[in-house]
Design a protein around this motif. Structure first.
Motif, PDB file in Angstrom:
ATOM      1  N   ASP A 117       0.861  -1.181   0.000  1.00 27.86           N
ATOM      2  CA  ASP A 117       0.000   0.000   0.000  1.00 27.86           C
ATOM      3  C   ASP A 117       0.902   1.237   0.000  1.00 27.86           C
ATOM      4  O   ASP A 117       2.127   1.116   0.061  1.00 27.86           O
ATOM      5  N   ARG A 119       1.430   3.582   2.194  1.00 23.16           N
ATOM      6  CA  ARG A 119       2.222   3.786   3.418  1.00 23.16           C
ATOM      7  C   ARG A 119       3.475   2.919   3.392  1.00 23.16           C
ATOM      8  O   ARG A 119       4.571   3.373   3.729  1.00 23.16           O
ATOM      9  N   LEU A 149       0.624  10.793   2.772  1.00 20.06           N
ATOM     10  CA  LEU A 149       1.241   9.625   3.389  1.00 20.06           C
ATOM     11  C   LEU A 149       2.763   9.672   3.267  1.00 20.06           C
ATOM     12  O   LEU A 149       3.478   9.337   4.213  1.00 20.06           O
ATOM     13  N   SER A 152       4.110  12.206   5.639  1.00 16.91           N
ATOM     14  CA  SER A 152       3.962  11.812   7.043  1.00 16.91           C
ATOM     15  C   SER A 152       5.146  10.992   7.542  1.00 16.91           C
ATOM     16  O   SER A 152       5.354  10.894   8.759  1.00 16.91           O
ATOM     17  N   LYS A 183      -9.143   6.903   6.260  1.00 20.06           N
ATOM     18  CA  LYS A 183      -8.306   5.823   6.803  1.00 20.06           C
ATOM     19  C   LYS A 183      -6.864   6.292   6.940  1.00 20.06           C
ATOM     20  O   LYS A 183      -6.208   6.049   7.953  1.00 20.06           O
ATOM     21  N   ALA A 184      -6.357   6.974   5.906  1.00 23.17           N
ATOM     22  CA  ALA A 184      -4.988   7.487   5.960  1.00 23.17           C
ATOM     23  C   ALA A 184      -4.823   8.481   7.103  1.00 23.17           C
ATOM     24  O   ALA A 184      -3.812   8.457   7.830  1.00 23.17           O
ATOM     25  N   LEU A 186      -6.448   8.642   9.931  1.00 16.85           N
ATOM     26  CA  LEU A 186      -6.426   7.934  11.213  1.00 16.85           C
ATOM     27  C   LEU A 186      -5.095   7.223  11.430  1.00 16.85           C
ATOM     28  O   LEU A 186      -4.553   7.211  12.541  1.00 16.85           O
ATOM     29  N   GLU A 187      -4.548   6.645  10.370  1.00 19.93           N
ATOM     30  CA  GLU A 187      -3.261   5.954  10.486  1.00 19.93           C
ATOM     31  C   GLU A 187      -2.140   6.946  10.783  1.00 19.93           C
ATOM     32  O   GLU A 187      -1.254   6.674  11.601  1.00 19.93           O
ATOM     33  N   ARG A 190      -2.497   8.056  14.379  1.00 17.29           N
ATOM     34  CA  ARG A 190      -2.059   7.000  15.289  1.00 17.29           C
ATOM     35  C   ARG A 190      -0.538   6.937  15.368  1.00 17.29           C
ATOM     36  O   ARG A 190       0.039   6.836  16.451  1.00 17.29           O
ATOM     37  N   ASP A 191       0.116   7.041  14.231  1.00 13.18           N
ATOM     38  CA  ASP A 191       1.580   6.984  14.215  1.00 13.18           C
ATOM     39  C   ASP A 191       2.192   8.202  14.886  1.00 13.18           C
ATOM     40  O   ASP A 191       3.261   8.116  15.491  1.00 13.18           O
ATOM     41  N   ALA A 198       4.554   2.306  15.815  1.00  7.78           N
ATOM     42  CA  ALA A 198       4.172   2.232  14.410  1.00  7.78           C
ATOM     43  C   ALA A 198       5.083   1.270  13.675  1.00  7.78           C
ATOM     44  O   ALA A 198       6.295   1.232  13.912  1.00  7.78           O
TER      45      ALA A 198
END
Length: 200
Positions: A117, A119, A149, A152, A183-184, A186-187, A190-191, A198
């Protein structure tokens, strides 16, 4: 209920709106003169047909990367995707074959078969290849999320996209980006909160 619907739609679109606004000045058509030189073009994988041919979207992505290479903006194409996708096909093999057909020499190509993916592709570019800057190559509907992404994980990122095709799959792509960008987001959040937990 009628008042809640616009709020729900605005909430659904918020991450995509942010991704588009934050990438506005660094994403361009692949033939634009606005690009800065970068360490590599990060060409993202997509569907491969059962006979090994790249789908039209995938070929377009490789064409965008090849155009950047031939203009001297990048010395390297990182062809990143699944080496064994859901159909058991190797996206990076099809990408390499296409790049060679487009005149990119073999020593300017790197295959990343663990880019399952965006990320993972971004992290592999940073951690395995040691890249600091990339031009991510994908369709226009995907570029804002892909750039977010990549940024990030600390990559200096620009985005290049091929001509937008007027077809059903393009429209579906724009619709799918709304939940995909949530979704991105939130990821990424989270990281940022727990960077040591992560995956690398």
């Amino acid at each position: 209920m009628r008042r809640l619907l616009p709020l729900a739609l605005a909430g659904l679109a918020a991450p995509q709106a942010y991704a588009r606004a934050s990438s506005l000045h660094d994403r361009h058509p692949a033939d634009s003169d606005a690009f800065r030189p970068a360490d590599a073009a990060l060409v993202l994988g997509a569907r491969v047909w059962p006979d090994g041919r790249p789908s039209r979207f995938l070929r377009q992505r490789v064409e965008a990367g090849a155009a950047l290479y031939h203009r001297g903006l990048v010395p390297l194409l990182v062809l990143t995707g699944a080496s064994h996708n859901r159909e058991g096909l190797d996206e990076t093999e099809a990408m390499e074959r296409t790049a060679l057909e487009l005149g990119v020499p073999a020593d300017a190509l790197v295959r990343d078969g663990s880019g399952h993916d965006t990320r993972a592709s971004a992290r592999n570019a940073r951690d395995r290849l040691g890249l600091g800057s990339v031009v991510v190559c994908t369709q226009e509907f995907h570029v804002p999320r892909a750039m977010w992404l990549c940024r990030s994980v600390g990559l200096d990122t620009q985005g290049a996209y091929p001509p937008v095709l007027a077809r059903q799959h393009t429209a579906i792509g724009y619709v799918r980006e709304l939940p995909a960008t949530w979704k991105a987001a939130l990821e990424i959040a989270r990281d940022a909160i727990a960077p040591h937990d992560a995956p690398r």
